[in-house]
Design an enzyme around this catalytic site. Structure first.
Site, PDB file in Angstrom:
ATOM      1  N   TRP A 171       1.003  -0.946  -0.113  1.00 36.02           N
ATOM      2  CA  TRP A 171      -0.540   0.101   0.447  1.00 36.02           C
ATOM      3  C   TRP A 171       0.642   1.408   0.391  1.00 36.02           C
ATOM      4  O   TRP A 171       1.902   1.522   0.764  1.00 36.02           O
ATOM      5  CB  TRP A 171      -0.789  -0.082   1.146  1.00 36.02           C
ATOM      6  CG  TRP A 171      -1.674   1.223   1.582  1.00 36.02           C
ATOM      7  CD1 TRP A 171      -2.914   1.536   0.627  1.00 36.02           C
ATOM      8  CD2 TRP A 171      -2.302   1.944   3.154  1.00 36.02           C
ATOM      9  NE1 TRP A 171      -3.802   2.703   1.054  1.00 36.02           N
ATOM     10  CE2 TRP A 171      -3.537   2.641   2.112  1.00 36.02           C
ATOM     11  CE3 TRP A 171      -1.431   1.759   3.805  1.00 36.02           C
ATOM     12  CZ2 TRP A 171      -3.132   3.650   3.476  1.00 36.02           C
ATOM     13  CZ3 TRP A 171      -1.799   2.352   4.622  1.00 36.02           C
ATOM     14  CH2 TRP A 171      -2.777   3.626   4.860  1.00 36.02           C
ATOM     15  N   ASP A 186      -0.737  -4.886   9.656  1.00 37.69           N
ATOM     16  CA  ASP A 186      -1.536  -3.691   9.187  1.00 37.69           C
ATOM     17  C   ASP A 186      -2.965  -3.909   8.831  1.00 37.69           C
ATOM     18  O   ASP A 186      -2.469  -5.517   8.242  1.00 37.69           O
ATOM     19  CB  ASP A 186      -1.100  -3.467   8.144  1.00 37.69           C
ATOM     20  CG  ASP A 186      -1.864  -1.964   6.979  1.00 37.69           C
ATOM     21  OD1 ASP A 186      -3.256  -2.094   7.550  1.00 37.69           O
ATOM     22  OD2 ASP A 186      -1.457  -1.351   6.473  1.00 37.69           O
ATOM     23  N   LYS A 233     -13.080  -1.250   5.871  1.00 43.01           N
ATOM     24  CA  LYS A 233     -14.335  -1.896   4.867  1.00 43.01           C
ATOM     25  C   LYS A 233     -15.319  -2.621   5.188  1.00 43.01           C
ATOM     26  O   LYS A 233     -15.352  -3.347   4.873  1.00 43.01           O
ATOM     27  CB  LYS A 233     -12.914  -2.763   4.523  1.00 43.01           C
ATOM     28  CG  LYS A 233     -11.613  -1.938   3.669  1.00 43.01           C
ATOM     29  CD  LYS A 233     -11.989  -1.463   2.619  1.00 43.01           C
ATOM     30  CE  LYS A 233     -11.282  -0.888   1.970  1.00 43.01           C
ATOM     31  NZ  LYS A 233     -10.126   0.555   2.214  1.00 43.01           N
TER      32      LYS A 233
END
Length: 413
Positions: free
Chosen positions: A141, A222, A259
């Site tokens: 990312w 993460d 999400k």
């Protein structure tokens, strides 16, 4: 009279123009496109079968519960909503591990996953006179490098993905860990690796954990897709529980509910720091409180209250589990549909990697030339590295996308 421009002195003469964030710029380009059949596969946000944002039924019910109780708009404590922090730690660790280690965990509510990563960096910087090196997978990312480089950490990329084989390069991963500087930090994607969709197997995670423990490396997870990846929260939290439980390692876990609860705009996140004993956890908690105070004073309340309501109520939690199964199931179906359509249209190359990947994103392995042709000629918006958000596909556009990819590849033959 001179026409030469006059130089104006400014506090900001050293300021440099920074190009816009690539993904947000891509979304803006999509929104400005008047073409009726355009498709946005760039930004990672869940869309339903009609291509619209989806408010989870569990979240909707939690919101109604909050309205019934009467919403208050007072400040939260600096560390955030206590019930949210506790319920987050419970679900991430699992009931048994949480019971064993609760006293050794420091927690702080954050501005989604990005804020949790930034707090982790601030905390690690405050705890070390010599800044540790950060090892970050390549690709990853994009914000990982920006967050930690902005805090002054030396960052080094390591090969995570084999572009030729279109799969996880686990041997390069192991090799990096064997050679990494002791007392360094390794960024780990807990599940649904962004952008490749390639995760280690459980056996590979065990080898990674053993190597990291032997080399005295600090794991920083993460965790943006827990429950959203497989539809099973416990399955997606496997690696975190392995490191903290079975391996008894100190670790940082950066959690986002953007999400898996669809709380994108509410910026709901949490950082968990697992430590060796209760006193270290107390010290870490106090430092997190100080750092949070200096950064944002205290975090926003509404999204945390929704998440706490869902996590703390058995009925709502079961609804949420079903919601995650709905989202992950639709994404898997669209991944399979794209694969089948590419094969049907005879797209050049092999596409097995697409169905071997998991999670929201698919890593197509297309050249930049093909990506540009998709945008300019077919109005299919894909990230520069050919990462697509599978959630942007639906029954109404998947055939068009597959045909467009096929045409672009054939044009270059």
């Amino acid at each position: 009279m001179s026409t030469q421009a006059t130089y104006t002195s400014s506090w900001f003469n050293q300021a440099q123009f920074i190009p816009p964030d690539a993904i947000f710029a891509l979304t803006a380009q999509y929104q400005a496109d008047p073409f009726p059949q355009k498709v946005n596969l760039g930004q990672g946000t869940y869309r339903d079968e009609e291509g619209k944002p989806w408010v989870l039924p569990s979240v909707n019910k939690a919101r109604e519960c909050l309205r019934t109780k009467g919403l208050q708009h007072e400040y939260l404590p600096i560390l955030g909503l206590q019930s949210f922090r506790e319920e987050t730690a419970k679900i991430v660790l699992g009931a048994e591990l949480f019971k064993e280690q609760a006293s050794k965990i420091a927690t702080c509510q954050s501005l989604s996953g990005t804020g949790a990563l930034h707090l982790a960096g601030l905390l690690l910087r405050a705890c070390h006179t010599k800044l540790p090196k950060f090892y970050i997978p390549e690709p990853t990312w994009s914000n990982h490098h920006q967050v930690f480089q902005s805090l002054g950490f030396p960052c080094e990329s390591f090969k995570y993905y084999d572009h030729e084989m279109k799969s996880l390069d686990i041997e390069s991963y192991y090799s990096m860990l064997r050679q990494a500087e002791p007392n360094s930090v390794v960024i780990l994607h807990a599940c649904a690796h962004n952008p490749t969709g390639c995760d280690p197997s459980k056996e590979q995670w065990r080898e990674i954990a053993q190597l990291m423990k032997a080399r005295q490396l600090f794991p920083l997870f993460d965790s943006a897709y827990l429950g959203f990846n497989s539809g099973n929260f416990d399955e997606d939290a496997f690696a975190i529980r392995l490191f903290l439980g079975e391996m008894q390692m100190e670790a940082g876990v950066c959690v986002s509910f953007a999400k898996n609860m669809g709380l994108y705009g509410e910026r709901v996140g949490c950082i968990l720091m697992s430590t060796v004993d209760r006193q270290v956890a107390v010290n870490m908690q106090s430092m997190l409180e100080m750092l949070q105070r200096s950064e944002v004073s205290n975090p926003p309340a509404f999204g945390a209250k929704i998440a706490s309501q869902v996590l703390g109520n058995d009925e709502l939690k079961q609804m949420w589990f079903q919601d995650m199964m709905t989202m992950s199931g639709r994404i898997r179906a669209m991944r399979a549909a794209l694969y089948e359509k590419l094969i049907f249209f005879g797209a050049p190359g092999s596409w097995e990697h697409l169905i071997q990947q998991s999670g929201m994103f698919g890593f197509l392995g297309l050249s930049h030339e093909v990506v540009l042709k998709l945008r300019e000629q077919h109005h299919v918006y894909v990230a520069d590295n050919s990462r697509i958000s599978i959630a942007g596909l639906n029954a109404g556009n998947v055939e068009y996308v597959a045909r467009s990819i096929t045409q672009c590849l054939r044009d270059l033959e």
